[in-house]
Design a protein around this motif. Structure first.
Motif, PDB file in Angstrom:
ATOM      1  N   VAL A  28       0.845  -1.186   0.000  1.00 57.35           N
ATOM      2  CA  VAL A  28       0.000   0.000   0.000  1.00 57.35           C
ATOM      3  C   VAL A  28       0.887   1.246   0.000  1.00 57.35           C
ATOM      4  O   VAL A  28       1.853   1.339   0.754  1.00 57.35           O
ATOM      5  N   THR A 145      -5.569   4.441  -6.864  1.00 55.58           N
ATOM      6  CA  THR A 145      -6.066   5.812  -6.856  1.00 55.58           C
ATOM      7  C   THR A 145      -5.184   6.689  -7.737  1.00 55.58           C
ATOM      8  O   THR A 145      -3.960   6.692  -7.586  1.00 55.58           O
ATOM      9  N   GLN A 147      -3.181   9.728  -9.150  1.00 54.44           N
ATOM     10  CA  GLN A 147      -2.444  10.819  -8.525  1.00 54.44           C
ATOM     11  C   GLN A 147      -2.411  12.023  -9.470  1.00 54.44           C
ATOM     12  O   GLN A 147      -1.838  11.936 -10.560  1.00 54.44           O
ATOM     13  N   LYS A 154      -1.647   5.162  -7.365  1.00 54.28           N
ATOM     14  CA  LYS A 154      -1.106   4.683  -6.099  1.00 54.28           C
ATOM     15  C   LYS A 154      -1.972   3.535  -5.584  1.00 54.28           C
ATOM     16  O   LYS A 154      -3.192   3.556  -5.701  1.00 54.28           O
ATOM     17  N   SER A 156      -3.957   1.808  -2.954  1.00 52.32           N
ATOM     18  CA  SER A 156      -4.618   2.285  -1.736  1.00 52.32           C
ATOM     19  C   SER A 156      -5.202   1.171  -0.875  1.00 52.32           C
ATOM     20  O   SER A 156      -5.481   1.387   0.305  1.00 52.32           O
ATOM     21  N   TYR A 157      -5.386   0.001  -1.465  1.00 49.48           N
ATOM     22  CA  TYR A 157      -5.915  -1.138  -0.714  1.00 49.48           C
ATOM     23  C   TYR A 157      -5.481  -2.416  -1.419  1.00 49.48           C
ATOM     24  O   TYR A 157      -5.471  -2.479  -2.659  1.00 49.48           O
ATOM     25  N   ILE A 183     -11.627   6.318   0.919  1.00 47.85           N
ATOM     26  CA  ILE A 183     -10.857   6.799  -0.238  1.00 47.85           C
ATOM     27  C   ILE A 183     -11.633   7.871  -0.986  1.00 47.85           C
ATOM     28  O   ILE A 183     -11.078   8.908  -1.370  1.00 47.85           O
ATOM     29  N   PRO A 188      -7.070   8.106   3.651  1.00 47.67           N
ATOM     30  CA  PRO A 188      -6.502   6.763   3.461  1.00 47.67           C
ATOM     31  C   PRO A 188      -7.400   5.727   4.111  1.00 47.67           C
ATOM     32  O   PRO A 188      -8.080   6.019   5.106  1.00 47.67           O
ATOM     33  N   SER A 192      -6.169  -0.971   5.240  1.00 47.82           N
ATOM     34  CA  SER A 192      -5.694  -0.884   3.856  1.00 47.82           C
ATOM     35  C   SER A 192      -5.146  -2.192   3.309  1.00 47.82           C
ATOM     36  O   SER A 192      -4.836  -2.285   2.126  1.00 47.82           O
TER      37      SER A 192
END
Length: 206
Positions: A28, A145, A147, A154, A156-157, A183, A188, A192
């Motif tokens: 993560v 996610t 950026q 990125k 995220s989970y 999210i 965050p 996660s």
């Protein structure tokens, strides 16, 4: 001197290991590399194709695993709930069809048509994407996610969809939905990472 060389080599290896993370897939917070894989409709699909998404729900799944089949309707439900909010599902089959009967591209096409998948169902022919992500199970899910305004994503989970791999009616904790709520709120995910539960990916023999 001969005894000193192995000792120095061991020390060097120890120092290097503190700086180099093993190639065990994403954690993560890592940046996720894009990919270009063939969909069941024959078209190539990449994360960069859709410029309007806020991210993606990437799930490694397959045709024949009982766990993947049990989660199939829940994966469809995730797409139906979050695609309109900017997080569509992208499903990837990482299994080597030579190691698992029923995992051929033709079988994928049949499965997607029969179940009326509303999302892409991609074949990871080289298994490189699954290895890069660190996927080990089907299903194994990653929320990415975006950026900024570019094509950087990125992680995220990572992990399971929820806490009941057998019966959707007995689910108590919806890991992905809980993560998505946070999210989408710009926070965050408080949880996660969870342990993916499913069939082991059928890797091609070297």
């Amino acid at each position: 001197m001969k005894k000193l060389v192995p000792f120095l080599a061991a020390c060097l290896l120890l120092v290097l290991s503190s700086y180099i993370r093993p190639l065990a897939g994403y954690q993560v917070g890592d940046k996720a590399a894009d990919f270009k894989l063939k969909n069941v409709d024959g078209k190539m699909v990449s994360l960069a194709d859709n410029k309007t998404t806020k991210g993606y729900i990437v799930v490694f799944t397959c045709n024949t695993c009982p766990y993947a089949q049990a989660y199939e309707s829940r994966i469809i439900a995730l797409h139906q709930k979050y695609a309109s909010q900017g997080y569509p599902v992208v499903a990837i089959n990482p299994n080597d069809p030579g190691m698992a009967t029923g995992e051929s591209f033709a079988a994928m096409q049949t499965r997607a048509k029969t179940k009326n998948y509303p999302f892409p169902y991609l074949v990871d022919e080289t298994q490189q994407v699954a290895q890069t992500y660190g996927a080990t199970r089907t299903p194994h899910l990653y929320v990415l996610t975006r950026q900024g305004t570019g094509n950087e994503f990125k992680v995220s989970y990572i992990g399971a969809i929820d806490d009941n791999s057998e019966d959707a009616k007995q689910v108590k904790i919806k890991y992905v939905e809980n993560a998505m709520t946070e999210i989408l709120a710009g926070k965050p995910a408080s949880t996660s990472s969870t342990k993916a539960v499913g069939c082991g990916i059928k890797w091609r023999k070297a």
